[in-house]
Motif scaffolding. Structure first.
Motif, mmCIF file in Angstrom:
data_model
loop_
_atom_site.group_PDB
_atom_site.id
_atom_site.type_symbol
_atom_site.label_atom_id
_atom_site.label_comp_id
_atom_site.label_asym_id
_atom_site.label_seq_id
_atom_site.Cartn_x
_atom_site.Cartn_y
_atom_site.Cartn_z
ATOM 1 N N ASP A 103 0.896 -0.742 -0.062
ATOM 2 C CA ASP A 103 -0.074 -0.093 -0.135
ATOM 3 C C ASP A 103 0.865 1.304 0.310
ATOM 4 O O ASP A 103 0.260 2.545 -0.935
ATOM 5 C CB ASP A 103 -1.192 0.439 1.385
ATOM 6 C CG ASP A 103 -2.055 -1.032 1.073
ATOM 7 O OD1 ASP A 103 -2.781 -1.140 0.097
ATOM 8 O OD2 ASP A 103 -2.681 -0.840 1.864
ATOM 9 N N ASN A 134 0.085 -1.523 -4.422
ATOM 10 C CA ASN A 134 -1.183 -2.235 -4.583
ATOM 11 C C ASN A 134 -2.569 -1.454 -5.475
ATOM 12 O O ASN A 134 -2.653 -0.036 -6.123
ATOM 13 C CB ASN A 134 -2.039 -1.771 -3.088
ATOM 14 C CG ASN A 134 -3.508 -2.506 -2.909
ATOM 15 O OD1 ASN A 134 -4.364 -2.228 -3.959
ATOM 16 N ND2 ASN A 134 -3.651 -2.743 -1.958
ATOM 17 N N THR A 162 -4.961 -1.066 -6.158
ATOM 18 C CA THR A 162 -6.164 0.159 -5.595
ATOM 19 C C THR A 162 -5.603 1.601 -5.669
ATOM 20 O O THR A 162 -5.922 2.801 -5.835
ATOM 21 C CB THR A 162 -6.858 -0.171 -3.953
ATOM 22 O OG1 THR A 162 -7.875 -1.524 -4.899
ATOM 23 C CG2 THR A 162 -8.370 0.443 -3.850
ATOM 24 N N GLN A 163 -4.205 1.573 -4.847
ATOM 25 C CA GLN A 163 -3.518 2.961 -4.265
ATOM 26 C C GLN A 163 -3.375 3.833 -5.665
ATOM 27 O O GLN A 163 -3.241 4.642 -6.012
ATOM 28 C CB GLN A 163 -2.653 2.442 -3.903
ATOM 29 C CG GLN A 163 -2.482 1.620 -2.323
ATOM 30 C CD GLN A 163 -3.373 2.554 -1.479
ATOM 31 O OE1 GLN A 163 -3.529 4.049 -1.497
ATOM 32 N NE2 GLN A 163 -4.509 2.325 -0.366
ATOM 33 N N VAL A 168 -5.332 3.290 -8.297
ATOM 34 C CA VAL A 168 -6.562 4.494 -9.079
ATOM 35 C C VAL A 168 -6.816 5.549 -8.450
ATOM 36 O O VAL A 168 -6.805 6.421 -8.854
ATOM 37 C CB VAL A 168 -7.459 2.883 -8.530
ATOM 38 C CG1 VAL A 168 -8.546 4.026 -9.168
ATOM 39 C CG2 VAL A 168 -7.685 2.458 -9.689
ATOM 40 N N ARG A 169 -6.357 5.477 -7.068
ATOM 41 C CA ARG A 169 -6.323 6.378 -6.311
ATOM 42 C C ARG A 169 -5.666 7.559 -6.178
ATOM 43 O O ARG A 169 -5.833 8.814 -6.435
ATOM 44 C CB ARG A 169 -6.396 6.241 -4.531
ATOM 45 C CG ARG A 169 -7.525 4.966 -4.370
ATOM 46 C CD ARG A 169 -7.533 4.328 -2.421
ATOM 47 N NE ARG A 169 -8.697 3.767 -2.240
ATOM 48 C CZ ARG A 169 -8.728 3.086 -1.579
ATOM 49 N NH1 ARG A 169 -7.681 3.121 -0.203
ATOM 50 N NH2 ARG A 169 -10.064 2.050 -0.910
ATOM 51 N N TYR A 176 -14.337 -1.214 -12.199
ATOM 52 C CA TYR A 176 -12.908 -1.614 -11.356
ATOM 53 C C TYR A 176 -12.416 -0.459 -10.974
ATOM 54 O O TYR A 176 -12.965 0.345 -9.176
ATOM 55 C CB TYR A 176 -11.658 -2.145 -12.482
ATOM 56 C CG TYR A 176 -10.766 -2.397 -10.962
ATOM 57 C CD1 TYR A 176 -10.857 -3.705 -10.570
ATOM 58 C CD2 TYR A 176 -9.837 -1.840 -11.345
ATOM 59 C CE1 TYR A 176 -9.534 -3.479 -9.876
ATOM 60 C CE2 TYR A 176 -8.519 -1.600 -10.721
ATOM 61 C CZ TYR A 176 -8.789 -3.009 -10.480
ATOM 62 O OH TYR A 176 -7.630 -2.724 -9.365
ATOM 63 N N GLU A 225 -14.874 0.436 -8.250
ATOM 64 C CA GLU A 225 -14.967 -0.134 -6.745
ATOM 65 C C GLU A 225 -13.831 0.691 -6.080
ATOM 66 O O GLU A 225 -14.054 0.298 -5.270
ATOM 67 C CB GLU A 225 -14.878 -1.605 -7.832
ATOM 68 C CG GLU A 225 -15.389 -2.635 -6.150
ATOM 69 C CD GLU A 225 -14.506 -3.873 -7.263
ATOM 70 O OE1 GLU A 225 -14.209 -4.427 -6.113
ATOM 71 O OE2 GLU A 225 -14.906 -4.395 -8.039
ATOM 72 N N CYS A 226 -12.696 0.882 -6.776
ATOM 73 C CA CYS A 226 -11.437 1.080 -6.412
ATOM 74 C C CYS A 226 -11.562 2.027 -5.072
ATOM 75 O O CYS A 226 -11.054 2.457 -4.027
ATOM 76 C CB CYS A 226 -9.666 1.011 -6.906
ATOM 77 S SG CYS A 226 -9.866 -0.240 -7.148
#
Length: 152
Positions: free
Chosen positions: A73, A118, A120-121, A123-124, A146, A149-150
């Motif tokens: 992360d 990660n 998701t990280q 995307v963020r 996707y 969702e992230c």
């Protein structure tokens, strides 16, 4: 049938345990002497015992044909922590075309370890930079669903 772990032949059991603990934060969860199981589903087998199991065949380490993949992360923090350790790099931190930052290095036995940011990280991080959800999906070659969702 159930997959349970990946087994790595190692020259030095103690050096390998220390490496996986210090670099990746893994802990011994079972100790069978010539074989130890680490958290995360990795087993370390002494080279001598592994060679016996495979009928005395030669074991070639550092084959560059596989890797163990981890996600992190806090990629910046992880890379900073690596700076204080003796690491043999496959390559330093790089960014793949889809935006994920990764670093690859060898364990003491020549097995490749990849630590990737990660997803998701990723995307963020793109969202924080001002990219729209649609731009992120295109950049990463993933679905809009996707991305959404992230982002929660």
């Amino acid at each position: 049938m159930k997959y349970t772990s990946t087994l790595l032949a190692v020259r030095s059991r103690e050096e390998s345990i220390r490496f996986y603990r210090e670099v990746l934060g893994l802990e011994v969860i079972q100790d069978f002497g010539a074989n130890v199981t680490l958290s995360g589903g990795i087993a370390l087998q002494t080279l001598e015992s592994w060679q016996e199991f495979i009928g005395g065949k030669e074991v070639q380490l550092q084959g560059n044909a596989m890797e163990l993949y981890f996600e992190e992360d806090d990629m910046d923090g992880f890379v900073k922590r690596l700076e204080g350790l003796k690491i043999s790099y496959v390559h330093p931190l790089l960014e793949h075309r889809w935006g994920q930052r990764v670093v690859r290095f060898y364990d003491p036995n020549g097995h490749i370890i990849e630590v990737g940011e990660n997803m998701t990280q990723v995307v963020r991080r793109f969202a924080r930079s001002g990219m729209t959800e649609e731009q992120i999906a295109r950049r990463m070659d993933v679905s809009l669903a996707y991305v959404q969702e992230c982002l929660g």
